[in-house]
Design a protein around this motif. Structure first.
Motif, PDB file in Angstrom:
ATOM      1  N   VAL A 160      45.953  51.979  44.784  1.00 45.74           N
ATOM      2  CA  VAL A 160      45.591  50.598  44.453  1.00 45.74           C
ATOM      3  C   VAL A 160      46.519  50.073  43.358  1.00 45.74           C
ATOM      4  N   ARG A 161      46.746  50.868  42.334  1.00 44.91           N
ATOM      5  CA  ARG A 161      47.646  50.456  41.242  1.00 44.91           C
ATOM      6  C   ARG A 161      49.043  50.125  41.770  1.00 44.91           C
ATOM      7  N   ALA A 162      49.524  50.922  42.724  1.00 42.26           N
ATOM      8  CA  ALA A 162      50.867  50.700  43.278  1.00 42.26           C
ATOM      9  C   ALA A 162      50.979  49.350  43.982  1.00 42.26           C
ATOM     10  N   LEU A 163      49.864  48.832  44.479  1.00 39.83           N
ATOM     11  CA  LEU A 163      49.864  47.524  45.151  1.00 39.83           C
ATOM     12  C   LEU A 163      49.960  46.371  44.151  1.00 39.83           C
ATOM     13  N   ARG A 164      49.645  46.627  42.883  1.00 42.85           N
ATOM     14  CA  ARG A 164      49.677  45.633  41.814  1.00 42.85           C
ATOM     15  C   ARG A 164      48.851  44.383  42.138  1.00 42.85           C
ATOM     16  N   PRO A 165      47.599  44.574  42.536  1.00 44.55           N
ATOM     17  CA  PRO A 165      46.773  43.415  42.894  1.00 44.55           C
ATOM     18  C   PRO A 165      46.297  42.658  41.654  1.00 44.55           C
ATOM     19  N   LYS A 166      45.959  41.383  41.856  1.00 42.88           N
ATOM     20  CA  LYS A 166      45.348  40.581  40.791  1.00 42.88           C
ATOM     21  C   LYS A 166      43.849  40.807  40.759  1.00 42.88           C
ATOM     22  N   GLU A 222      42.314  49.143  33.913  1.00 39.48           N
ATOM     23  CA  GLU A 222      43.474  49.367  33.054  1.00 39.48           C
ATOM     24  C   GLU A 222      44.700  48.612  33.551  1.00 39.48           C
ATOM     25  N   ASP A 223      44.772  48.370  34.876  1.00 40.31           N
ATOM     26  CA  ASP A 223      45.954  47.733  35.464  1.00 40.31           C
ATOM     27  C   ASP A 223      45.653  46.476  36.273  1.00 40.31           C
ATOM     28  N   VAL A 224      44.399  46.207  36.532  1.00 42.68           N
ATOM     29  CA  VAL A 224      44.025  45.076  37.394  1.00 42.68           C
ATOM     30  C   VAL A 224      43.213  44.084  36.574  1.00 42.68           C
ATOM     31  N   LYS A 225      43.608  42.827  36.643  1.00 45.45           N
ATOM     32  CA  LYS A 225      42.961  41.793  35.833  1.00 45.45           C
ATOM     33  C   LYS A 225      41.475  41.622  36.164  1.00 45.45           C
ATOM     34  N   GLU A 226      41.146  41.640  37.449  1.00 43.46           N
ATOM     35  CA  GLU A 226      39.756  41.406  37.859  1.00 43.46           C
ATOM     36  C   GLU A 226      39.307  42.492  38.837  1.00 43.46           C
ATOM     37  N   VAL A 227      38.251  43.210  38.474  1.00 45.74           N
ATOM     38  CA  VAL A 227      37.671  44.229  39.344  1.00 45.74           C
ATOM     39  C   VAL A 227      36.217  43.841  39.576  1.00 45.74           C
ATOM     40  N   LEU A 228      35.860  43.662  40.840  1.00 50.27           N
ATOM     41  CA  LEU A 228      34.508  43.270  41.223  1.00 50.27           C
ATOM     42  C   LEU A 228      33.866  44.394  42.023  1.00 50.27           C
ATOM     43  N   PHE A 229      32.561  44.484  41.924  1.00 50.26           N
ATOM     44  CA  PHE A 229      31.817  45.482  42.689  1.00 50.26           C
ATOM     45  C   PHE A 229      30.745  44.781  43.509  1.00 50.26           C
ATOM     46  N   PRO A 268      42.547  42.982  60.597  1.00 47.85           N
ATOM     47  CA  PRO A 268      42.814  42.602  59.219  1.00 47.85           C
ATOM     48  C   PRO A 268      42.409  41.156  58.911  1.00 47.85           C
ATOM     49  N   VAL A 269      42.015  40.953  57.671  1.00 45.72           N
ATOM     50  CA  VAL A 269      41.645  39.627  57.179  1.00 45.72           C
ATOM     51  C   VAL A 269      42.814  39.140  56.324  1.00 45.72           C
ATOM     52  N   ALA A 270      43.337  37.949  56.654  1.00 47.88           N
ATOM     53  CA  ALA A 270      44.486  37.406  55.930  1.00 47.88           C
ATOM     54  C   ALA A 270      44.211  37.362  54.432  1.00 47.88           C
ATOM     55  N   GLY A 271      45.180  37.829  53.669  1.00 43.69           N
ATOM     56  CA  GLY A 271      45.070  37.796  52.222  1.00 43.69           C
ATOM     57  C   GLY A 271      44.398  39.013  51.606  1.00 43.69           C
ATOM     58  N   TRP A 272      43.934  39.941  52.440  1.00 42.28           N
ATOM     59  CA  TRP A 272      43.240  41.135  51.948  1.00 42.28           C
ATOM     60  C   TRP A 272      43.996  42.384  52.380  1.00 42.28           C
ATOM     61  N   THR A 273      44.041  43.363  51.502  1.00 46.51           N
ATOM     62  CA  THR A 273      44.586  44.686  51.811  1.00 46.51           C
ATOM     63  C   THR A 273      43.459  45.677  51.605  1.00 46.51           C
TER      64      THR A 273
END
Length: 147
Positions: free
Chosen positions: A39-45, A92-99, A19-24
């Motif tokens: 992913v929504r259940a984790l409530r990520p920023k 819809e639930d996450v402020k920032e989504v990157l690809f 695992p990388v610290a700060g990442w799920t």
């Protein structure tokens, strides 16, 4: 099983084993739409989606693709639903989504992953600890014609 299309799952496996610290990590596999609820259940920023994407680049090249143009691009996909659908659902639930797209070389049943794509996954994994969405990768953005 699908050659270079295994780039995202390979990154997920690396992150699960070390695992990388700060990442799920949530491995979407071939049906990422089936894990949107997790992913929504984790409530990520921020959510970073990583997948093989035919962007007409050299095999193994990485690009941060502007989500606004994913639906307009012909991005090779072996998924049940287009990635633009998954990204729209996450937005819809996450402020920032990157690809982050990784240019594949070979996507075919029973082919191994090519060396350039494996190296790209390793490069991405190595950069995650220090990456904060601050421009480490070249951005593939809308052309002036698209604007």
């Amino acid at each position: 099983m699908m050659g270079d299309d295994g780039a995202g799952p390979l990154l997920a496996d690396l992150m699960t084993r070390a695992p990388v610290a700060g990442w799920t990590v949530v491995n979407g596999g071939s049906a990422p739409e089936n894990v949107v609820h997790r992913v929504r259940a984790l409530r990520p920023k921020r959510v970073v989606v990583v997948d093989a994407a035919d962007m007409s680049l050299k095999p193994g090249e990485l690009r941060l693709v502007d989500p606004a143009i994913i639906a307009d691009m012909f991005i090779m996909s072996t998924h049940n639903l287009p990635l633009s659908f998954v990204i729209d659902q996450l937005k819809e639930d996450v402020k920032e989504v990157l690809f982050i797209g990784i240019q594949p070389d070979v996507v075919a049943f029973y082919f191994p992953m090519t060396a350039p794509v494996k190296a790209a996954v390793d490069t991405l994994y190595a950069q995650l600890a220090d990456w904060r969405g601050d421009g480490v990768f070249t951005r593939l953005a809308p052309s002036e014609e698209d604007a």
